[in-house]
Write an enzyme that holds these catalytic residues in place. Structure first.
Site, short mmCIF file in Angstrom:
data_model
loop_
_atom_site.label_atom_id
_atom_site.label_comp_id
_atom_site.label_asym_id
_atom_site.label_seq_id
_atom_site.Cartn_x
_atom_site.Cartn_y
_atom_site.Cartn_z
N SER A 115 5.68 -2.56 -0.50
CA SER A 115 4.91 -1.49 0.11
C SER A 115 3.41 -1.80 0.03
CB SER A 115 5.26 -0.17 -0.59
OG SER A 115 4.76 0.94 0.10
N ASP A 132 12.84 1.96 8.04
CA ASP A 132 11.68 2.32 7.21
C ASP A 132 10.82 3.33 7.95
OD1 ASP A 132 9.33 2.41 5.69
OD2 ASP A 132 9.38 0.26 5.23
N HIS A 169 12.65 2.16 3.46
CA HIS A 169 11.46 1.58 2.84
C HIS A 169 11.73 1.09 1.43
CE1 HIS A 169 7.18 0.92 2.26
NE2 HIS A 169 7.19 1.69 1.18
#
Length: 277
Positions: free
Chosen positions: A148, A194, A226
């Site tokens: 991320s 995601d 995600h």
């Protein structure tokens, strides 16, 4: 520093190295070996204090053998509001294939990608200059990874320090979309579903903007969210290790996993420039 705690992960032997590649570590790879929970090297761990300079401490994972030569090293960052524990399965998994890995804690849970990139580089500097395992590391063979905002940070680190040998962003998030000046071999892994860092506005534009001459690959996991790196994932483990072995260790035995790459109903997209052997 906490005392190193040996983990029962692997055989712990010192496999022979090929005469034409002094960085080659471990036996000839197979898909089943890469998909296993541990590779051929036994691994120990050491905690890093949060009082170190430049990042928030973390955990080092390293091969216990002292007879296989030095190893490349990888620094990995978690994402926004996350701690290293969210990715900790990757530490021993990667280390057991012949790397020194540091999973970092960030200075704050809210650090943005630029800061996370700086902290990844600070962690590599700590590993190679100050840590108790620095003599086990070849400081010319270093890599970064992250999830991320940590993945976005790994792109930042790779652009800042072109001497790095590899980067592996996982579901990367960054407001910067063009990485045309990045020269480090980069494999991006994204999740098709995601909604936090949608691949259409993050992973794919990132991949597309990296020059082909840098060597790059993009793997998209079918219907993955995600958070796919936060639990054990076969393709994440396999492809991350293969990319690191190929570019940090210059081990062309791993080309077979990258080019043409995996084909499965679990993968919705795979692109690459194919490394040259």
């Amino acid at each position: 520093m906490a005392a190193a705690a040996a983990l029962a992960v692997g055989l712990g032997a010192a496999p022979a190295r090929a005469a034409d590649n002094p960085y080659e570590r471990g036996p000839a790879p197979t898909t089943s070996a890469l998909d296993a929970s541990r590779g051929p090297f036994s691994v120990a761990t050491e905690n890093v204090s949060s009082l170190v300079s430049g990042f928030g401490g973390g955990t080092i994972y390293y091969p216990t053998t002292t007879s296989a030569g030095t190893f490349g090293a990888v620094a990995i960052s978690p994402g926004f509001t996350a701690r290293w524990s969210s990715l900790s399965w990757l530490g021993p998994r990667i280390a057991s294939h012949g790397f020194v890995v540091i999973g970092i804690e960030t200075n704050t849970l809210y650090d943005q990608p630029g800061s996370r990139g700086d902290q990844l580089l600070a962690a590599l500097d700590y590993l190679t200059r100050q840590s108790s395992v620095r003599t086990r590391i070849d400081a010319t063979r270093l890599a970064v990874a992250g999830h991320s905002m940590g993945g976005g940070g790994s792109l930042e680190a790779a652009r800042t320090r072109p001497s790095l040998q590899a980067a592996v962003p996982l579901a990367p998030w960054n407001t910067t979309k063009s990485w045309s000046t990045l020269r480090v071999p980069t494999m991006i892994l994204g999740g098709e579903s995601d909604t936090i860092a949608p691949v259409a506005s993050h992973s794919i534009p990132f991949y597309t903007s990296i020059p082909a001459a840098s060597e790059k690959a993009y793997l998209e996991l079918n219907n993955a969210s995600h958070f796919f790196p936060q639990s054990v994932d076969t393709y994440t483990g396999r492809m991350a290790v293969a990319w690191l072995k190929r570019f940090v260790d210059n081990d062309t035995r791993y080309d077979q996993f990258i080019c043409p790459g995996p084909s499965s109903v679990s993968i919705s997209d795979y692109r690459n420039t194919c490394p040259l052997s």
